[in-house]
Write a protein that holds these residues in place. Structure first.
Motif, PDB file in Angstrom:
ATOM      1  N   ARG A 141     -14.505   3.198  -9.988  1.00  0.00           N
ATOM      2  CA  ARG A 141     -14.419   3.150  -8.525  1.00  0.00           C
ATOM      3  C   ARG A 141     -15.262   1.995  -8.018  1.00  0.00           C
ATOM      4  O   ARG A 141     -16.328   1.721  -8.551  1.00  0.00           O
ATOM      5  CB  ARG A 141     -14.895   4.465  -7.891  1.00  0.00           C
ATOM      6  CG  ARG A 141     -13.911   5.607  -8.088  1.00  0.00           C
ATOM      7  CD  ARG A 141     -14.339   6.852  -7.356  1.00  0.00           C
ATOM      8  NE  ARG A 141     -13.355   7.904  -7.495  1.00  0.00           N
ATOM      9  CZ  ARG A 141     -12.315   8.083  -6.680  1.00  0.00           C
ATOM     10  NH1 ARG A 141     -12.161   7.274  -5.633  1.00  0.00           N
ATOM     11  NH2 ARG A 141     -11.454   9.059  -6.870  1.00  0.00           N
ATOM     12  N   LYS A 142     -14.752   1.330  -7.001  1.00  0.00           N
ATOM     13  CA  LYS A 142     -15.461   0.178  -6.457  1.00  0.00           C
ATOM     14  C   LYS A 142     -16.651   0.652  -5.627  1.00  0.00           C
ATOM     15  O   LYS A 142     -16.497   1.500  -4.747  1.00  0.00           O
ATOM     16  CB  LYS A 142     -14.520  -0.660  -5.589  1.00  0.00           C
ATOM     17  CG  LYS A 142     -13.394  -1.280  -6.390  1.00  0.00           C
ATOM     18  CD  LYS A 142     -12.359  -1.937  -5.521  1.00  0.00           C
ATOM     19  CE  LYS A 142     -11.223  -2.480  -6.378  1.00  0.00           C
ATOM     20  NZ  LYS A 142     -10.112  -2.992  -5.568  1.00  0.00           N
ATOM     21  N   GLU A 147      -9.915  -8.864  -2.667  1.00  0.00           N
ATOM     22  CA  GLU A 147     -11.088  -8.017  -2.892  1.00  0.00           C
ATOM     23  C   GLU A 147     -12.128  -8.679  -3.795  1.00  0.00           C
ATOM     24  O   GLU A 147     -13.300  -8.322  -3.748  1.00  0.00           O
ATOM     25  CB  GLU A 147     -10.649  -6.665  -3.456  1.00  0.00           C
ATOM     26  CG  GLU A 147      -9.888  -5.817  -2.442  1.00  0.00           C
ATOM     27  CD  GLU A 147      -9.461  -4.471  -2.989  1.00  0.00           C
ATOM     28  OE1 GLU A 147      -9.853  -4.140  -4.125  1.00  0.00           O
ATOM     29  OE2 GLU A 147      -8.717  -3.754  -2.285  1.00  0.00           O
ATOM     30  N   TRP A 173       1.745   4.403  -3.005  1.00  0.00           N
ATOM     31  CA  TRP A 173       1.765   5.863  -2.895  1.00  0.00           C
ATOM     32  C   TRP A 173       2.977   6.442  -3.650  1.00  0.00           C
ATOM     33  O   TRP A 173       2.848   7.406  -4.394  1.00  0.00           O
ATOM     34  CB  TRP A 173       1.852   6.302  -1.430  1.00  0.00           C
ATOM     35  CG  TRP A 173       0.695   5.898  -0.578  1.00  0.00           C
ATOM     36  CD1 TRP A 173      -0.525   5.464  -1.006  1.00  0.00           C
ATOM     37  CD2 TRP A 173       0.648   5.891   0.855  1.00  0.00           C
ATOM     38  NE1 TRP A 173      -1.337   5.185   0.064  1.00  0.00           N
ATOM     39  CE2 TRP A 173      -0.646   5.439   1.228  1.00  0.00           C
ATOM     40  CE3 TRP A 173       1.551   6.226   1.851  1.00  0.00           C
ATOM     41  CZ2 TRP A 173      -1.030   5.312   2.558  1.00  0.00           C
ATOM     42  CZ3 TRP A 173       1.169   6.106   3.185  1.00  0.00           C
ATOM     43  CH2 TRP A 173      -0.108   5.651   3.523  1.00  0.00           C
ATOM     44  N   PHE A 199      -1.142  -1.637  -7.813  1.00  0.00           N
ATOM     45  CA  PHE A 199      -2.537  -1.438  -7.442  1.00  0.00           C
ATOM     46  C   PHE A 199      -3.332  -2.738  -7.595  1.00  0.00           C
ATOM     47  O   PHE A 199      -4.138  -3.097  -6.733  1.00  0.00           O
ATOM     48  CB  PHE A 199      -3.142  -0.317  -8.288  1.00  0.00           C
ATOM     49  CG  PHE A 199      -2.374   0.963  -8.169  1.00  0.00           C
ATOM     50  CD1 PHE A 199      -2.534   1.776  -7.066  1.00  0.00           C
ATOM     51  CD2 PHE A 199      -1.463   1.335  -9.151  1.00  0.00           C
ATOM     52  CE1 PHE A 199      -1.809   2.949  -6.931  1.00  0.00           C
ATOM     53  CE2 PHE A 199      -0.729   2.507  -9.030  1.00  0.00           C
ATOM     54  CZ  PHE A 199      -0.903   3.324  -7.920  1.00  0.00           C
ATOM     55  N   GLU A 225     -19.518   0.885  -2.809  1.00  0.00           N
ATOM     56  CA  GLU A 225     -19.690   0.502  -1.409  1.00  0.00           C
ATOM     57  C   GLU A 225     -21.161   0.673  -1.056  1.00  0.00           C
ATOM     58  O   GLU A 225     -21.702   1.784  -1.119  1.00  0.00           O
ATOM     59  CB  GLU A 225     -18.813   1.366  -0.494  1.00  0.00           C
ATOM     60  CG  GLU A 225     -17.322   1.137  -0.698  1.00  0.00           C
ATOM     61  CD  GLU A 225     -16.471   1.978   0.229  1.00  0.00           C
ATOM     62  OE1 GLU A 225     -17.053   2.828   0.963  1.00  0.00           O
ATOM     63  OE2 GLU A 225     -15.240   1.797   0.231  1.00  0.00           O
ATOM     64  N   SER A 242      -4.969  -5.220  -4.515  1.00  0.00           N
ATOM     65  CA  SER A 242      -6.305  -5.813  -4.567  1.00  0.00           C
ATOM     66  C   SER A 242      -6.227  -7.327  -4.466  1.00  0.00           C
ATOM     67  O   SER A 242      -7.051  -7.972  -3.810  1.00  0.00           O
ATOM     68  CB  SER A 242      -6.991  -5.403  -5.869  1.00  0.00           C
ATOM     69  OG  SER A 242      -8.211  -6.077  -6.037  1.00  0.00           O
ATOM     70  N   GLY A 295     -16.352   4.015  -3.896  1.00  0.00           N
ATOM     71  CA  GLY A 295     -15.285   3.487  -3.060  1.00  0.00           C
ATOM     72  C   GLY A 295     -13.910   3.802  -3.616  1.00  0.00           C
ATOM     73  O   GLY A 295     -13.696   4.848  -4.236  1.00  0.00           O
ATOM     74  N   LYS A 296     -12.975   2.888  -3.396  1.00  0.00           N
ATOM     75  CA  LYS A 296     -11.590   3.098  -3.802  1.00  0.00           C
ATOM     76  C   LYS A 296     -11.464   3.166  -5.322  1.00  0.00           C
ATOM     77  O   LYS A 296     -12.162   2.449  -6.044  1.00  0.00           O
ATOM     78  CB  LYS A 296     -10.722   1.974  -3.245  1.00  0.00           C
ATOM     79  CG  LYS A 296     -10.619   1.968  -1.740  1.00  0.00           C
ATOM     80  CD  LYS A 296      -9.635   0.924  -1.248  1.00  0.00           C
ATOM     81  CE  LYS A 296     -10.099  -0.478  -1.566  1.00  0.00           C
ATOM     82  NZ  LYS A 296      -9.196  -1.511  -1.008  1.00  0.00           N
ATOM     83  N   HIS A 341       0.829  -1.204   0.000  1.00  0.00           N
ATOM     84  CA  HIS A 341       0.000   0.000   0.000  1.00  0.00           C
ATOM     85  C   HIS A 341       0.866   1.258   0.000  1.00  0.00           C
ATOM     86  O   HIS A 341       0.636   2.189  -0.791  1.00  0.00           O
ATOM     87  CB  HIS A 341      -0.923  -0.010   1.216  1.00  0.00           C
ATOM     88  CG  HIS A 341      -1.984   1.042   1.187  1.00  0.00           C
ATOM     89  ND1 HIS A 341      -2.885   1.169   0.149  1.00  0.00           N
ATOM     90  CD2 HIS A 341      -2.282   2.040   2.062  1.00  0.00           C
ATOM     91  CE1 HIS A 341      -3.694   2.182   0.376  1.00  0.00           C
ATOM     92  NE2 HIS A 341      -3.350   2.731   1.539  1.00  0.00           N
TER      93      HIS A 341
END
Length: 493
Positions: free
Chosen positions: A378-379, A339, A248, A330, A381, A334, A362-363, A244
């Motif tokens: 985007r996922k 996920e 970045w 990325f 939610e 996941s 979401g993300k 993670h």
């Protein structure tokens, strides 16, 4: 027995037990693939392909070595991967034997004196009985003869627990902490097989506490709490956090600085390596032994965990099996977070008849394109009607087959939770078998804590855990899937 020392006999009998276990497993190997994930693991080992999340890269690397022993005979590939499990399981039995004899010796003798002939016989016999009972237990024997990760994971668990006992013997010597570093490295490697090995952490922490500190009730509770923090730190901080944070850097270096793909990852690795070196030098210079050992342990865990580079590298090659396509950080994150399997409420959340009342973005999902990482979606939610949320929701899925299972195992009446579908005239609708058809979009009430606990005890604890547990030591009637209710007098009680 006086002609031989206890140590020599312990080693000799241990290896004899290993030979018996290895012969048992190698003679009863599956000739090809068992009918579940084994075929995938065998194929992925043979050509180093990318299997299902969260991956097992270290297992695949070792499996690839075993497939090379098949030469040009492709028909032998499967049995060679199965042989990996057979030998891993036999070594598990070996280290289990030595663990049992270590504990038996401590229980029987007050000091480290050489055991008498009678004591030696008792200690070795306890090791043989315990190790062979596990050798021929149902679940372990099944996992020992097929190309799956559980045999190798069991070996890691057996070795790390044996290693903490070796540390215990030398805890007050100068270089005793090398055993702790070895345990950390093995745990790092085991992440690339299966996370099951991490469950040995509480036992390891307790042994460390009992050896190093005076035992008190408060101390035991603190040790247990520390073990949970270490376990959670590795599972939820170190494993996903490593990738993670790297993502970045990757996003900044590529999208902001305009550098090539993976330049952010390389900078992050260089920065991390430099930080570790400085930390080790500082703690060594100032005599901070515990801090130095902890940094070393985190370092070797990371080195073992680096087997996941294989997933990234092989996905870049686009092999025939490339599940989730984790060829960038990325997608890899996941992949590690599983996920694709979705989320489930553990302590608080929706019930099986909770209705979705909204959807949030979401993300972001990134895709490498034109030298950048672009957000392509985007996922979602989902938000559920809080009226139907509950504590400890064991019955949360709204899939019809799952709802039917909840009704059966929880002894629930579907009519108490859903309205019956009706036609335009108001008549109740029935399916071809004459069963009422329920409207899942019209909940009447939510299941309470008592219903959730009933399902938890009857299905998850009794049927899904205790049934398997008793298979190992009481035996089982047959191999018929889900054969559990009928013929109570013939073994299914």
């Amino acid at each position: 027995m006086k002609k031989y020392s206890y140590s020599s006999l312990n080693i000799l009998v241990g290896w004899l037990v290993f030979v018996l276990a290895a012969a048992t497993y190698l003679l009863t190997l599956e000739p090809t693939a068992s009918f579940w994930d084994c075929g995938e693991f065998i194929a992925a080992s043979y050509k180093l392909e990318v299997g299902h999340p969260p991956g097992a890269p270290f297992f695949l690397l070792v499996g690839r070595l075993f497939t090379l022993l098949a030469g040009d005979n492709r028909e032998m590939v499967a049995i060679m991967v199965n042989a990996l499990s057979g030998l891993a399981s036999a070594f598990t039995i070996l280290f289990l034997f030595w663990t049992i004899t270590h504990l038996a010796k401590k229980m029987l003798l007050k000091s480290d004196a050489e055991p008498s002939s009678a004591d030696t016989l008792l200690i070795l016999a306890s090791g043989v009985v315990g190790a062979l009972a596990y050798t021929f237990s149902d679940t372990f024997w099944f996992s020992a003869v097929e190309g799956e990760v559980y045999a190798s994971s069991s070996l890691f668990t057996a070795v790390v627990f044996w290693a903490i006992l070796k540390w215990e013997n030398k805890a007050h010597e100068k270089y005793a902490n090398r055993w702790l570093v070895l345990i950390a490295y093995l745990m790092g490697l085991s992440i690339g097989v299966h996370l099951l090995n991490l469950l040995a952490i509480p036992a390891i922490v307790l042994i460390y506490y009992f050896k190093k500190y005076p035992v008190t009730r408060k101390g035991v509770l603190l040790a247990l709490g520390s073990s949970v923090l270490i376990l959670g730190g590795i599972m939820y901080v170190l494993i996903p956090g490593f990738v993670h944070v790297a993502s970045w850097f990757e996003l900044f270096f590529i999208n902001v600085l305009g550098m090539p793909y993976f330049s952010g990852l390389l900078f992050y690795l260089a920065l991390l390596t430099g930080g570790i070196i400085l930390g080790l030098k500082y703690t060594q210079k100032h005599g901070k032994v515990l801090a130095n050992t902890m940094i070393l342990m985190v370092t070797v865990i990371s080195i073992g965990y680096a087997s996941y580079a294989q997933i990234l590298i092989r996905s870049q090659a686009n092999p025939p099996m490339d599940q989730n396509n984790p060829e960038n950080l990325f997608n890899l994150l996941s992949y590690l977070n599983r996920e694709q399997y979705g989320d489930r409420p553990l302590l608080y959340g929706q019930s099986f008849n909770s209705q979705i009342v909204g959807e949030d973005e979401g993300k972001p999902i990134y895709y490498p394109e034109e030298g950048k990482y672009k957000v392509i979606a985007r996922k979602p939610e989902y938000r559920y009607d809080s009226k139907y949320n509950s504590l400890f929701p064991r019955m949360y899925s709204n899939q019809p087959e799952h709802v039917d299972a909840y009704m059966e195992w929880g002894n629930l009446d579907k009519g108490d939770y859903f309205e019956v579908r009706r036609d335009k005239t108001g008549r109740e609708l029935r399916d071809r078998s004459g069963q009422l058809v329920y409207d899942y979009s019209s909940p009447k009430k939510k299941p309470g804590m008592a219903q959730n606990l009933a399902f938890f005890v009857r299905y998850q604890v009794s049927y899904m855990y205790l049934r398997y547990f008793m298979w190992n030591f009481s035996g089982r009637q047959n191999d018929i899937q889900s054969h559990y209710k009928e013929e109570i007098t013939k073994g299914n009680w």
